[in-house]
Design a protein around this motif. Structure first.
Motif, PDB file in Angstrom:
ATOM      1  N   UNK A  78       0.793  -1.223   0.000  1.00  0.00           N
ATOM      2  CA  UNK A  78       0.000   0.000   0.000  1.00  0.00           C
ATOM      3  C   UNK A  78       0.827   1.275   0.000  1.00  0.00           C
ATOM      4  N   UNK A  79       2.145   1.134  -0.038  1.00  0.00           N
ATOM      5  CA  UNK A  79       3.018   2.301  -0.080  1.00  0.00           C
ATOM      6  C   UNK A  79       3.178   3.004   1.264  1.00  0.00           C
ATOM      7  N   UNK A  80       2.810   2.362   2.325  1.00  0.00           N
ATOM      8  CA  UNK A  80       2.948   2.920   3.683  1.00  0.00           C
ATOM      9  C   UNK A  80       4.283   2.432   4.254  1.00  0.00           C
ATOM     10  N   UNK A  81       5.362   3.093   3.867  1.00  0.00           N
ATOM     11  CA  UNK A  81       6.706   2.636   4.200  1.00  0.00           C
ATOM     12  C   UNK A  81       6.935   2.586   5.707  1.00  0.00           C
ATOM     13  N   UNK A  82       6.566   3.641   6.418  1.00  0.00           N
ATOM     14  CA  UNK A  82       6.784   3.673   7.863  1.00  0.00           C
ATOM     15  C   UNK A  82       6.016   2.546   8.543  1.00  0.00           C
TER      16      UNK A  82
END
Length: 157
Positions: A78-82
């Protein structure tokens, strides 16, 4: 994807909190209480606790680890790196916890359980309990790291 990551993170946090709470209780209540009982009581009590715990605690443990890994994967996609990194840190802490448990705690649990079921006092009950106690603080810290990281994952998702 955000809702999926948040749902997985909540499930992971709740499941892992069960194990964390159990380990904290063991560290701050059970350990000092056992110092005041004789070897027969220690064997019987801890053997019965481990008898039930070793059968029932894998359920929240497995759900917690699987949901933690799923959170990392879903957050990554989902591109939520953190959130992905935080969940990966949590998963690593849980895998180390599992290794410590399997290497140190589980063999002690088995010996005490076998003795309790045979209605006998473990020959080295105090030594077994000292071995088990020697890793409980590390287990608490690993679970705390996992829970803290999952909270970061949840906030970052």
């Amino acid at each position: 994807m955000e809702t999926l990551v948040q749902t997985l993170a909540v499930v992971a946090t709740m499941a892992n909190a069960v194990v964390y709470g159990t380990d904290v209780f063991s560290a701050i209540v059970q350990r000092p209480a056992l110092a005041h009982v004789d070897d027969a009581v220690l064997t019987s009590t801890m053997g019965q606790i481990h008898r039930f715990g070793d059968r029932r605690m894998p359920v929240p443990g497995v759900f917690g680890l699987l949901a933690t890994v799923a959170t990392a994967v879903a957050a990554g996609f989902g591109g939520r790196v953190t959130a992905a990194v935080a969940a990966a840190v949590a998963a690593a802490a849980l895998v180390v916890w599992l290794a410590v448990y399997n290497k140190v705690s589980a063999p002690v649990n088995k010996e005490l359980t076998d003795a309790a079921l045979d209605c006998r006092t473990a020959p080295d009950a105090r030594g077994l309990q000292r071995t088990w106690d020697s890793v409980i603080n590390a287990r608490v810290v690993l679970q705390a790291v996992a829970l803290g990281a999952m909270c970061v994952a949840l906030v970052a998702s």
